[in-house]
Design a protein around this motif. Structure first.
Motif, PDB file in Angstrom:
ATOM      1  N   LEU A 139       8.695  19.065 -17.115  1.00  0.00           N
ATOM      2  CA  LEU A 139       9.301  18.537 -18.338  1.00  0.00           C
ATOM      3  C   LEU A 139       8.391  17.482 -18.964  1.00  0.00           C
ATOM      4  CD1 LEU A 139      13.023  18.074 -17.190  1.00  0.00           C
ATOM      5  CD2 LEU A 139      11.861  20.149 -17.939  1.00  0.00           C
ATOM      6  N   ARG A 140       7.837  16.615 -18.127  1.00  0.00           N
ATOM      7  CA  ARG A 140       6.946  15.564 -18.622  1.00  0.00           C
ATOM      8  C   ARG A 140       5.691  16.168 -19.258  1.00  0.00           C
ATOM      9  NH1 ARG A 140       6.126  10.080 -17.190  1.00  0.00           N
ATOM     10  NH2 ARG A 140       3.978   9.366 -17.533  1.00  0.00           N
ATOM     11  N   PHE A 141       5.075  17.118 -18.566  1.00  0.00           N
ATOM     12  CA  PHE A 141       3.849  17.731 -19.062  1.00  0.00           C
ATOM     13  C   PHE A 141       4.106  18.484 -20.366  1.00  0.00           C
ATOM     14  CE2 PHE A 141       0.546  21.078 -19.092  1.00  0.00           C
ATOM     15  CZ  PHE A 141      -0.591  20.283 -18.944  1.00  0.00           C
ATOM     16  N   ASN A 142       5.212  19.202 -20.405  1.00  0.00           N
ATOM     17  CA  ASN A 142       5.539  19.963 -21.614  1.00  0.00           C
ATOM     18  C   ASN A 142       5.707  19.030 -22.813  1.00  0.00           C
ATOM     19  OD1 ASN A 142       6.088  22.717 -22.550  1.00  0.00           O
ATOM     20  ND2 ASN A 142       8.119  21.937 -23.041  1.00  0.00           N
ATOM     21  N   MET A 143       6.265  17.841 -22.574  1.00  0.00           N
ATOM     22  CA  MET A 143       6.439  16.870 -23.641  1.00  0.00           C
ATOM     23  C   MET A 143       5.093  16.341 -24.134  1.00  0.00           C
ATOM     24  SD  MET A 143       9.297  15.671 -25.059  1.00  0.00           S
ATOM     25  CE  MET A 143      10.627  15.473 -23.882  1.00  0.00           C
ATOM     26  N   LEU A 144       4.166  16.106 -23.211  1.00  0.00           N
ATOM     27  CA  LEU A 144       2.895  15.482 -23.553  1.00  0.00           C
ATOM     28  C   LEU A 144       1.890  16.450 -24.170  1.00  0.00           C
ATOM     29  CD1 LEU A 144       2.379  13.084 -20.517  1.00  0.00           C
ATOM     30  CD2 LEU A 144       3.356  12.573 -22.756  1.00  0.00           C
ATOM     31  N   ARG A 145       2.189  17.732 -24.147  1.00  0.00           N
ATOM     32  CA  ARG A 145       1.283  18.708 -24.766  1.00  0.00           C
ATOM     33  C   ARG A 145       1.295  18.612 -26.293  1.00  0.00           C
ATOM     34  NH1 ARG A 145       2.915  24.322 -22.297  1.00  0.00           N
ATOM     35  NH2 ARG A 145       1.210  25.085 -23.619  1.00  0.00           N
ATOM     36  N   THR A 146       2.303  17.972 -26.847  1.00  0.00           N
ATOM     37  CA  THR A 146       2.396  17.746 -28.296  1.00  0.00           C
ATOM     38  C   THR A 146       2.181  16.265 -28.566  1.00  0.00           C
ATOM     39  OG1 THR A 146       3.995  19.543 -28.529  1.00  0.00           O
ATOM     40  CG2 THR A 146       3.894  17.936 -30.324  1.00  0.00           C
ATOM     41  N   HIS A 147       1.405  15.936 -29.606  1.00  0.00           N
ATOM     42  CA  HIS A 147       1.190  14.532 -29.949  1.00  0.00           C
ATOM     43  C   HIS A 147       2.523  13.872 -30.280  1.00  0.00           C
ATOM     44  CE1 HIS A 147      -0.116  10.971 -32.233  1.00  0.00           C
ATOM     45  NE2 HIS A 147      -1.217  11.060 -31.494  1.00  0.00           N
ATOM     46  N   TYR A 148       2.688  12.642 -29.832  1.00  0.00           N
ATOM     47  CA  TYR A 148       4.002  12.000 -29.901  1.00  0.00           C
ATOM     48  C   TYR A 148       4.538  11.869 -31.323  1.00  0.00           C
ATOM     49  CZ  TYR A 148       2.280   7.452 -31.626  1.00  0.00           C
ATOM     50  OH  TYR A 148       1.745   6.448 -32.395  1.00  0.00           O
ATOM     51  N   ARG A 149       3.670  11.787 -32.343  1.00  0.00           N
ATOM     52  CA  ARG A 149       4.164  11.615 -33.713  1.00  0.00           C
ATOM     53  C   ARG A 149       4.533  12.939 -34.375  1.00  0.00           C
ATOM     54  NH1 ARG A 149       0.803   9.830 -37.394  1.00  0.00           N
ATOM     55  NH2 ARG A 149      -1.140   9.567 -36.224  1.00  0.00           N
ATOM     56  N   GLN A 150       4.160  14.047 -33.744  1.00  0.00           N
ATOM     57  CA  GLN A 150       4.446  15.361 -34.317  1.00  0.00           C
ATOM     58  C   GLN A 150       5.799  15.879 -33.825  1.00  0.00           C
ATOM     59  OE1 GLN A 150       2.449  16.683 -36.652  1.00  0.00           O
ATOM     60  NE2 GLN A 150       1.322  14.763 -36.417  1.00  0.00           N
ATOM     61  N   PRO A 151       6.468  16.701 -34.626  1.00  0.00           N
ATOM     62  CA  PRO A 151       7.690  17.346 -34.124  1.00  0.00           C
ATOM     63  C   PRO A 151       7.345  18.279 -32.966  1.00  0.00           C
ATOM     64  CG  PRO A 151       7.033  18.284 -36.237  1.00  0.00           C
ATOM     65  CD  PRO A 151       6.147  17.097 -36.008  1.00  0.00           C
ATOM     66  N   ILE A 152       8.275  18.455 -32.059  1.00  0.00           N
ATOM     67  CA  ILE A 152       8.030  19.315 -30.901  1.00  0.00           C
ATOM     68  C   ILE A 152       9.106  20.393 -30.850  1.00  0.00           C
ATOM     69  CG2 ILE A 152       9.323  17.777 -29.360  1.00  0.00           C
ATOM     70  CD1 ILE A 152       7.422  18.566 -27.119  1.00  0.00           C
ATOM     71  N   ASP A 153       8.689  21.612 -30.565  1.00  0.00           N
ATOM     72  CA  ASP A 153       9.629  22.722 -30.393  1.00  0.00           C
ATOM     73  C   ASP A 153       9.762  22.975 -28.896  1.00  0.00           C
ATOM     74  OD1 ASP A 153      11.349  24.799 -30.818  1.00  0.00           O
ATOM     75  OD2 ASP A 153       9.822  26.222 -31.480  1.00  0.00           O
ATOM     76  N   TRP A 154      10.918  22.658 -28.347  1.00  0.00           N
ATOM     77  CA  TRP A 154      11.161  22.764 -26.909  1.00  0.00           C
ATOM     78  C   TRP A 154      11.611  24.185 -26.596  1.00  0.00           C
ATOM     79  CZ3 TRP A 154       9.975  19.172 -23.382  1.00  0.00           C
ATOM     80  CH2 TRP A 154      10.461  19.318 -22.087  1.00  0.00           C
ATOM     81  N   THR A 155      10.774  24.951 -25.904  1.00  0.00           N
ATOM     82  CA  THR A 155      11.073  26.362 -25.641  1.00  0.00           C
ATOM     83  C   THR A 155      10.919  26.682 -24.162  1.00  0.00           C
ATOM     84  OG1 THR A 155       8.781  27.112 -25.940  1.00  0.00           O
ATOM     85  CG2 THR A 155      10.156  26.959 -27.923  1.00  0.00           C
ATOM     86  N   LYS A 156      11.602  27.737 -23.745  1.00  0.00           N
ATOM     87  CA  LYS A 156      11.464  28.202 -22.362  1.00  0.00           C
ATOM     88  C   LYS A 156      10.042  28.686 -22.112  1.00  0.00           C
ATOM     89  CE  LYS A 156      13.313  31.435 -18.952  1.00  0.00           C
ATOM     90  NZ  LYS A 156      14.218  32.584 -18.714  1.00  0.00           N
ATOM     91  N   LYS A 157       9.454  29.348 -23.113  1.00  0.00           N
ATOM     92  CA  LYS A 157       8.079  29.815 -22.960  1.00  0.00           C
ATOM     93  C   LYS A 157       7.136  28.646 -22.718  1.00  0.00           C
ATOM     94  CE  LYS A 157       4.405  32.394 -25.330  1.00  0.00           C
ATOM     95  NZ  LYS A 157       4.016  33.081 -26.592  1.00  0.00           N
ATOM     96  N   GLY A 158       7.344  27.547 -23.458  1.00  0.00           N
ATOM     97  CA  GLY A 158       6.509  26.376 -23.272  1.00  0.00           C
ATOM     98  C   GLY A 158       6.655  25.790 -21.880  1.00  0.00           C
ATOM     99  N   LEU A 159       7.881  25.757 -21.376  1.00  0.00           N
ATOM    100  CA  LEU A 159       8.119  25.262 -20.018  1.00  0.00           C
ATOM    101  C   LEU A 159       7.430  26.140 -18.985  1.00  0.00           C
ATOM    102  CD1 LEU A 159      11.896  24.272 -20.231  1.00  0.00           C
ATOM    103  CD2 LEU A 159       9.983  22.718 -19.863  1.00  0.00           C
ATOM    104  N   GLU A 160       7.516  27.452 -19.184  1.00  0.00           N
ATOM    105  CA  GLU A 160       6.862  28.376 -18.237  1.00  0.00           C
ATOM    106  C   GLU A 160       5.349  28.180 -18.248  1.00  0.00           C
ATOM    107  OE1 GLU A 160      10.188  31.977 -18.440  1.00  0.00           O
ATOM    108  OE2 GLU A 160       8.431  32.011 -19.762  1.00  0.00           O
ATOM    109  N   GLU A 161       4.778  27.988 -19.435  1.00  0.00           N
ATOM    110  CA  GLU A 161       3.331  27.743 -19.525  1.00  0.00           C
ATOM    111  C   GLU A 161       2.955  26.435 -18.841  1.00  0.00           C
ATOM    112  OE1 GLU A 161       2.667  27.772 -23.699  1.00  0.00           O
ATOM    113  OE2 GLU A 161       2.575  29.972 -23.862  1.00  0.00           O
TER     114      GLU A 161
END
Length: 469
Positions: free
Chosen positions: A308-330
């Motif tokens: 969960l932490r890594f998935n959050m940090l893959r997007t720059h903090y000021r940008q919107p983030i799309d939280w997806t199952k695919k992203g978690l799997e990656e």
């Protein structure tokens, strides 16, 4: 490279210069403890944990003060307490709700690899204090004395018209805010944008002696608590104030107004940082859409906190983030691959690579830092990889725990699943596809995902299975 941060107040990225390098001070708005924290709440917790780590690296662990508050007085808390404990006095029910929810919040974010802040004040501890520290009542009294607040019908309200540059943080004029805001209509307000600093308590609700000569006991409004806690623990002007972009207006705007007008300062914090919005599978997170996801649910579903932490940090903090199952799997695949290297040392700080620090010093550019980690892995520079992972809050513990739980669960269900898989394969061989589909559906209801592959040598279908999330 010097640390540069984007400042919402100036709308510029600039070199960070602390007021006092021996005590760098940061305040971040924390949770209101009435329910499980959702994954959007996790974003500022993780983002500002990374900044906390970076500041400690630059200035020294003993020279950074980080305050993240707990809001434990709120209408939502009262409603939850009355709902869950109808047989108890409200104050006792509130205590049960806030203590349980705060403990759960701490357990959930600990799984995300978050360091504890220097101070974690509870709002109720700063309504009226006896230790001489600033509190909400004294702040309200100062605002009334300076004629930035007024008493009306047992309320104390901030007079927005008394502050000429109100709206600077959100970059809107008072006329624009009045036109677009949903404000409480109350006949005792001088202006439509005036906001509550103190209000009378209803019978049975938490109540404290009121400021401003009001005889009726009451309780504070939402915004005043952060001004009081930040002022008491960090001083009238400090270095960094953080939170989600949704707090820019009205919460942070009102914090600035209260603190500046009470203390007679030109600012509250020199740098204001806001993380972007979070969506779930491309849509705004909402209970009505059925995509409201809590940290606790994701952890319970078997996602390691580090994923969960890594998935959050893959997007720059000021940008919107799309939280997806695919992203978690990656994210899980990447981290699992990195931690598969034997002897990876995440405790080593002597090998902390400068490229990662440079990326973080550029307004917390975590995607750039992660790109550096990919490079270390590809080049088999595992000393750099381990040191950088450890610095960013990863040690592999939650990955190992998740693997152990998955193996234990798989072993316990194998005796039920494997006979059904054999029966399904036999049904396919005799072309009884209706029975084959029935067994597949039965396994799916049990949470078992099947994968059929053809053996290249024998041509027969082979089936593997896993417990689906």
């Amino acid at each position: 490279m010097a640390l540069k941060l984007y400042n919402t107040l100036t709308r510029q990225k600039a070199e960070f210069v602390p007021i006092d390098p021996s005590n760098v001070r940061m305040y971040v708005c924390g949770p209101t403890v009435y329910d499980y924290a959702h994954i959007g709440n996790a974003r500022p917790v993780i983002v500002f944990d990374v900044l906390f780590r970076l500041l400690r690296h630059i200035y020294g662990p003993d020279h950074v003060t980080y305050v993240r508050n707990i809001t434990d007085v709120d209408d939502k808390i009262n409603a939850r307490a009355a709902r869950d404990y109808p047989g108890l006095p409200l104050n006792e029910a509130i205590r049960k709700v806030t203590e349980a929810t705060e403990n759960q919040f701490h357990a959930d974010i600990a799984a995300l690899g978050v360091l504890p802040p220097t101070y974690e004040p509870r709002a109720t501890e700063y309504i009226r204090r006896k230790d001489g520290r600033e509190d909400m009542v004294s702040l309200i009294e100062a605002l009334v004395k300076r004629r930035h607040a007024y008493v009306a019908e047992d309320h104390v309200l901030f007079d927005v018209g008394s502050m000429p540059d109100y709206g600077r943080l959100s970059n809107r004029t008072l006329d624009e805010m009045e036109a677009g805001a949903r404000v409480e209509v109350a006949p005792y307000k001088k202006g439509p944008m005036d906001f509550v600093l103190w209000k009378p308590s209803k019978p049975g609700e938490p109540a404290w002696p009121s400021p401003g000569g009001i005889k009726t006991p009451g309780r504070p409004g939402w915004h005043i608590e952060c001004s009081a806690m930040a002022g008491a623990l960090l001083g009238p002007v400090f270095d960094i104030h953080g939170g989600g972009i949704d707090l820019t207006f009205p919460h942070h705007e009102n914090e600035i107004a209260q603190s500046r007008c009470a203390h007679g300062t030109t600012t509250m914090a020199n740098v204001w940082m806001h993380n972007g919005f979070l969506q779930v599978e491309g849509e705004k997170m909402s209970k009505s859409l059925g995509n409201f996801v809590t940290i606790h649910e994701l952890l319970t579903d078997g996602w390691p906190g580090e994923v969960l932490r890594f998935n959050m940090l893959r997007t720059h903090y000021r940008q919107p983030i799309d939280w997806t199952k695919k992203g978690l799997e990656e994210s899980q695949k990447i981290l699992t691959g990195w931690f598969a290297h034997e002897g990876l040392n995440t405790d080593d700080r002597t090998s902390l690579p400068r490229d990662v620090i440079d990326a973080l010093e550029d307004d917390l550019n975590t995607p750039k830092a992660i790109a550096e980690l990919h490079g270390y892995a590809a080049a088999k520079e595992f000393k750099n990889l381990g040191a950088a992972l450890g610095f960013l809050g990863f040690d592999g513990a939650t990955l190992r725990q998740a693997d152990a739980r998955a193996a234990e669960t798989a072993q316990s269900v194998a005796s039920t699943v494997e006979p059904l898989i054999i029966a399904r394969l036999e049904a396919r061989k005799r072309k009884d596809f209706a029975e084959s589909d029935r067994i597949r559906d039965e396994l799916a209801k049990m949470g078992i995902a099947l994968k059929d592959t053809k053996n290249k040598e024998t041509g027969e279908i082979e089936t593997t299975w896993e417990i689906a999330r």
